[in-house]
Design an enzyme around this catalytic site. Structure first.
Site, mmCIF file in Angstrom:
data_model
loop_
_atom_site.group_PDB
_atom_site.id
_atom_site.type_symbol
_atom_site.label_atom_id
_atom_site.label_comp_id
_atom_site.label_asym_id
_atom_site.label_seq_id
_atom_site.Cartn_x
_atom_site.Cartn_y
_atom_site.Cartn_z
ATOM 1 N N ASP A 1 0.376 -38.948 0.335
ATOM 2 C CA ASP A 1 1.483 -38.204 -0.260
ATOM 3 C C ASP A 1 1.252 -38.100 -1.772
ATOM 4 O O ASP A 1 0.990 -39.124 -2.415
ATOM 5 C CB ASP A 1 2.785 -38.972 0.042
ATOM 6 C CG ASP A 1 4.018 -38.143 -0.246
ATOM 7 O OD1 ASP A 1 4.156 -37.656 -1.387
ATOM 8 O OD2 ASP A 1 4.836 -37.978 0.676
ATOM 9 N N ARG B 1 8.250 -5.440 1.589
ATOM 10 C CA ARG B 1 7.443 -6.591 1.158
ATOM 11 C C ARG B 1 5.962 -6.203 1.154
ATOM 12 O O ARG B 1 5.539 -5.277 1.847
ATOM 13 C CB ARG B 1 7.629 -7.782 2.117
ATOM 14 C CG ARG B 1 9.013 -8.401 2.086
ATOM 15 C CD ARG B 1 9.261 -9.150 0.787
ATOM 16 N NE ARG B 1 10.574 -9.769 0.758
ATOM 17 C CZ ARG B 1 11.683 -9.169 0.326
ATOM 18 N NH1 ARG B 1 11.649 -7.908 -0.087
ATOM 19 N NH2 ARG B 1 12.818 -9.818 0.305
ATOM 20 N N TYR C 1 13.644 -22.674 -4.798
ATOM 21 C CA TYR C 1 12.202 -22.758 -4.503
ATOM 22 C C TYR C 1 11.392 -22.108 -5.625
ATOM 23 O O TYR C 1 10.466 -22.712 -6.186
ATOM 24 C CB TYR C 1 11.930 -22.080 -3.150
ATOM 25 C CG TYR C 1 10.488 -21.785 -2.906
ATOM 26 C CD1 TYR C 1 9.567 -22.825 -2.753
ATOM 27 C CD2 TYR C 1 10.016 -20.477 -2.829
ATOM 28 C CE1 TYR C 1 8.225 -22.552 -2.542
ATOM 29 C CE2 TYR C 1 8.689 -20.198 -2.609
ATOM 30 C CZ TYR C 1 7.796 -21.234 -2.471
ATOM 31 O OH TYR C 1 6.470 -20.964 -2.266
ATOM 32 N N SER D 1 8.493 -24.936 1.018
ATOM 33 C CA SER D 1 8.427 -23.506 0.679
ATOM 34 C C SER D 1 9.482 -22.646 1.354
ATOM 35 O O SER D 1 9.308 -21.443 1.475
ATOM 36 C CB SER D 1 7.038 -22.976 1.040
ATOM 37 O OG SER D 1 6.833 -23.086 2.431
ATOM 38 N N ASN E 1 3.687 -11.888 0.435
ATOM 39 C CA ASN E 1 4.005 -12.401 1.779
ATOM 40 C C ASN E 1 2.746 -12.741 2.579
ATOM 41 O O ASN E 1 2.096 -11.854 3.127
ATOM 42 C CB ASN E 1 4.878 -11.391 2.527
ATOM 43 C CG ASN E 1 6.287 -11.381 1.968
ATOM 44 O OD1 ASN E 1 6.485 -11.060 0.796
ATOM 45 N ND2 ASN E 1 7.249 -11.757 2.770
HETATM 46 N N1 UFG Z 1 13.419 -10.716 7.899
HETATM 47 C C1 UFG Z 1 14.158 -10.125 8.903
HETATM 48 N N2 UFG Z 1 14.368 -10.833 10.044
HETATM 49 C C2 UFG Z 1 13.896 -12.081 10.251
HETATM 50 C C3 UFG Z 1 13.122 -12.693 9.217
HETATM 51 C C4 UFG Z 1 12.905 -11.968 8.051
HETATM 52 O O1 UFG Z 1 14.632 -8.992 8.773
HETATM 53 O O2 UFG Z 1 14.147 -12.669 11.300
HETATM 54 C C5 UFG Z 1 13.170 -9.941 6.686
HETATM 55 C C6 UFG Z 1 13.643 -10.645 5.435
HETATM 56 O O3 UFG Z 1 14.990 -10.358 5.186
HETATM 57 C C7 UFG Z 1 12.687 -10.055 4.396
HETATM 58 C C8 UFG Z 1 11.397 -9.792 5.185
HETATM 59 O O4 UFG Z 1 11.774 -9.787 6.557
HETATM 60 O O5 UFG Z 1 13.186 -8.841 3.942
HETATM 61 C C9 UFG Z 1 10.357 -10.860 4.971
HETATM 62 O O6 UFG Z 1 10.956 -12.116 5.173
HETATM 63 P P1 UFG Z 1 10.127 -13.483 5.220
HETATM 64 O O7 UFG Z 1 11.103 -14.580 5.456
HETATM 65 O O8 UFG Z 1 8.978 -13.347 6.155
HETATM 66 O O9 UFG Z 1 9.519 -13.586 3.760
HETATM 67 P P2 UFG Z 1 10.257 -13.560 2.342
HETATM 68 O O10 UFG Z 1 9.919 -12.239 1.724
HETATM 69 O O11 UFG Z 1 11.680 -13.926 2.407
HETATM 70 O O12 UFG Z 1 9.574 -14.806 1.658
HETATM 71 C C10 UFG Z 1 8.298 -14.784 1.164
HETATM 72 C C11 UFG Z 1 7.685 -16.174 1.253
HETATM 73 C C12 UFG Z 1 8.443 -17.136 0.388
HETATM 74 C C13 UFG Z 1 8.543 -16.602 -0.994
HETATM 75 C C14 UFG Z 1 9.151 -15.216 -0.971
HETATM 76 C C15 UFG Z 1 9.191 -14.605 -2.327
HETATM 77 O O13 UFG Z 1 7.692 -16.621 2.571
HETATM 78 O O14 UFG Z 1 7.769 -18.376 0.376
HETATM 79 O O15 UFG Z 1 8.373 -14.374 -0.160
HETATM 80 O O16 UFG Z 1 10.393 -13.914 -2.448
HETATM 81 F F1 UFG Z 1 9.310 -17.384 -1.756
#
Ligand code: UFG
Length: 331
Positions: A51, A221, A141, A77, A170
């Site tokens: 760790d 994204r 985060y 994360s 992403n």
């Molecule tokens: N989404 C859905 N349905 C789901 C899951 C996600 O519509 O079941 C959408 C989210 O709202 C978002 C997109 O899909 O618009 C992508 O979502 P993710 O959770 O896959 O990824 P994020 O863009 O939220 O997060 C990523 C990284 C994070 C980082 C972030 C930066 O996983 O670690 O980008 O904003 F912090």
């Protein structure tokens, strides 16, 4: 000399270890296996269950192994979890990095490449996002990752440690061998959740928000293949070894896809209808996040090999259909 990969049993860490081993590098992995999987660690890497918050464990590792540089993925994360439990993120991400830097300074290890995130920007001022744009994280985060970047900068001034912070957009996809892929518990990321539908683990995918100011109302994204991210870490470490100065780089494809477009690509790749249900927005989601990665291309010589979303989703599906339960137990 060896490269130490911290968090090398996690998603992006394990892919970087595979690329390092395939490039003939000597690799040491340390991971506490809280979110990582022992089965994801390449058998040719020397593995330590350790760790970063333990000076005792990290000092022992630096004394035993001939570590030349560190690639640091060992952090929590999940954006939502960081809002509900911010101190967990400060404790692991920031205090963990502090303890790690103390051990590195004490042992004269002066090069580190580490995971930062697009979440350091918050709501972007413009698209595509440049590294010089304002950083105003909208979640804890992203705040801890930005604090890690600042901490490295002060450590450099005092102790001469050089760093590269890689701000991922992403991350998605899986290794071409089919041996490792994306597994989180709980899973919150869009592509693995979509693929749970054709895998029979979920009936439909929820679409979080249909009223964003984007072309079809869903969030945009920038999806970047995990192996392309992995290559960027190797280039960044080589850059530091060649005397490169500390810097921050975005890593994305520079192309945005809406949630609906990603679901359509997954339907095409899997041949499954993948029912989707429109749901309310998820708190804290910016409408659009798209990177400019020109700086990484120019300075590090980085070039993504998986620029096409269909190829990326196909690589993810290749792993998920063969591993519907991920790595199973994290032992
Ligand atoms: N989404 C859905 N349905 C789901 C899951 C996600 O519509 O079941 C959408 C989210 O709202 C978002 C997109 O899909 O618009 C992508 O979502 P993710 O959770 O896959 O990824 P994020 O863009 O939220 O997060 C990523 C990284 C994070 C980082 C972030 C930066 O996983 O670690 O980008 O904003 F912090």
């Amino acid at each position: 000399m060896a490269i130490l990969v911290l968090g090398g049993a996690g998603y992006i860490g394990s892919h970087t270890v595979f690329e390092l081993i395939e490039a003939g590098r000597d690799v040491v992995v340390a991971d506490n296996l809280v979110t990582g999987f022992r089965a994801a660690v390449h058998p040719k890497a020397r593995f330590y269950q350790a760790d970063i918050r333990s000076h005792e464990q990290m000092d022992a590792l630096f004394e035993k192994e001939p570590i030349d540089g560190v690639i640091h993925f060992a952090a929590f994360s999940q954006v939502g979890e960081s809002m509900a439990n911010p101190l967990k993120y400060y404790e692991n991400n920031l205090w963990g990095t502090t303890a790690l830097l103390q051990s590195m300074v004490a042992h004269g290890v002066d090069k580190i490449v580490f995971s930062s995130t697009a979440a350091t920007y918050g709501e972007p001022e413009r698209i595509p996002i440049l590294e010089t744009d304002q950083t105003r994280p909208t979640n804890c985060y992203g705040e801890t990752k930005l604090a890690m970047e600042r901490e490295m900068s002060w450590t450099e001034r005092a102790h001469g440690l050089r760093y590269v912070a890689l701000r991922y957009f992403n991350a998605c996809g899986a290794h071409r061998s089919g041996r490792i892929g994306e597994a989180h518990d709980p899973e919150t990321h869009l592509i693995p959740l979509i693929l749970q539908v054709p895998n029979g683990k979920r009936e439909k995918i929820s679409v979080f928000g249909g009223d964003y100011p984007t072309k079809d109302g869903t969030c945009v994204r920038d999806y970047i293949h995990v192996s392309d991210l992995a290559q960027a870490h190797i280039l960044a470490m080589d850059y530091l070894m060649d005397g490169g100065k500390s810097d921050v780089f975005n890593l994305g494809n520079g192309v945005g896809f809406t949630v609906k477009e990603v679901i359509d690509v997954a339907r095409k790749v899997t041949g499954h209808p993948i029912p989707a249900e429109l749901c309310p927005r998820r708190a804290g989601d910016p409408a659009q996040l798209v990177a400019s990665s020109e700086k990484a291309k120019q300075i590090l010589g980085w070039k993504p090999n998986y620029a096409d979303l269909e190829t990326i989703v196909a690589s993810a599906w290749n792993w998920h259909k063969a591993h519907p339960n991920g790595f199973g137990e994290n032992v």
